[in-house]
Design an enzyme around this catalytic site. Structure first.
Site, short mmCIF file in Angstrom:
data_model
loop_
_atom_site.label_atom_id
_atom_site.label_comp_id
_atom_site.label_asym_id
_atom_site.label_seq_id
_atom_site.Cartn_x
_atom_site.Cartn_y
_atom_site.Cartn_z
N HIS A 19 0.83 -1.20 0.00
CA HIS A 19 0.00 0.00 0.00
C HIS A 19 0.87 1.26 0.00
O HIS A 19 1.61 1.51 0.95
CB HIS A 19 -0.89 -0.03 1.24
CG HIS A 19 -1.92 1.04 1.31
ND1 HIS A 19 -2.02 1.92 2.37
CD2 HIS A 19 -2.91 1.38 0.44
CE1 HIS A 19 -3.03 2.73 2.16
NE2 HIS A 19 -3.59 2.44 1.01
N HIS A 61 -1.24 10.67 -2.16
CA HIS A 61 -2.56 10.25 -1.69
C HIS A 61 -3.52 11.41 -1.50
O HIS A 61 -4.68 11.34 -1.91
CB HIS A 61 -2.44 9.46 -0.38
CG HIS A 61 -3.75 8.97 0.14
ND1 HIS A 61 -4.54 9.71 1.01
CD2 HIS A 61 -4.42 7.82 -0.09
CE1 HIS A 61 -5.63 9.02 1.29
NE2 HIS A 61 -5.59 7.88 0.63
#
Length: 257
Positions: A19, A61
């Site tokens: 991730h 992100h």
């Protein structure tokens, strides 16, 4: 809608997916070093992309830059050149998608999440497909989004990549019905999604189990403990992980081929 179902390449199922790369307290998320470490160890990687003001794709992100850089700014309001003035907290620069593609070069699978500040921007998906045009291993690229329109838009425009639906609960504040619709995968047929990326905190559940029984591949995110990994292995085909080092399959000749 004329769409073709595209299963994830077997390597998206075989190799655990890091991730935002293999990040840690010393190495920032979504950084070239985090991706390099993941590739070095043999993990697949998950990355996030935002559209910059000048139509490039930044790998980060959040829209707001303060959390990862300590400096205020919004990705969508900055050009590629202006983003060079920002540094991640470990001193690295914010990579562009082109940087990540060059680094990985088909060695491990890349799962790309489309991120946006307020609403889906069709231009972002168009730029993504354009930048992937000459990538050497299209079978080792997949895409995903929380936004049903983004998933459907990509499915309408490509037959080369598997496109998945990201799902969790309480994504829309104070909208219980909307959250139920998302959680229960009611829009799955509308999107024509190929796979599901589902929040491990809401697994197992009957909605995902029904899709999986029909052959839909399921990824579980974000798996960050041994307990969650065990649960994910019972309910999903693979994991998107951080802060743990899940085992890799035994090496074979032609691995990730």
């Amino acid at each position: 809608m004329d769409s073709v179902k595209m299963k994830l390449n077997e390597n998206f199922i075989k190799y655990p997916i890091a991730h935002r790369g293999l990040h840690s307290e010393e190495v920032c998320e979504n950084s070239l070093e985090a991706f390099r470490l993941a590739v070095e160890k043999g993990y697949a990687i998950e990355i996030d992309v935002h559209l910059t003001l000048d139509g490039n794709l930044a790998v980060i992100h959040d829209s707001f830059l303060s959390r990862v850089t300590g400096k205020s700014g919004i990705v969508e309001q900055l050009t590629t050149q202006k983003l060079k003035d920002y540094r991640l907290r470990d001193g690295q620069r914010i990579p562009m998608l082109s940087d990540v593609l060059e680094l990985v070069d088909g060695r491990v699978p890349i799962l790309i999440e489309l991120k946006f500040r307020r609403k889906f921007n069709e231009r972002q998906a168009d730029v993504l497909l354009m930048q992937l045009k000459n990538y050497p291993r299209k079978d080792l690229v997949a895409m995903q989004s929380f936004h049903p329109k983004a998933v459907r838009y990509l499915k309408e425009r490509t037959r080369e990549y598997s496109v998945g639906y990201l799902c969790s609960f309480r994504l829309v504040r104070n909208h219980r019905f909307v959250n139920y619709v998302l959680l229960s995968l009611r829009l799955f047929r509308y999107m024509h999604a190929d796979f599901i990326s589902y929040d491990i905190n809401y697994l197992p559940n009957k909605y995902v189990a029904a899709k999986k029984k029909r052959g839909v591949q399921v990824l579980a995110w974000t798996v960050n403990s041994d307990e969650k990994e065990k649960r994910a292995r019972r309910t999903a085909d693979n994991i998107i992980f951080e802060h743990i080092l899940p085992p890799l399959p035994a090496p074979t000749d032609g691995a990730q081929a």
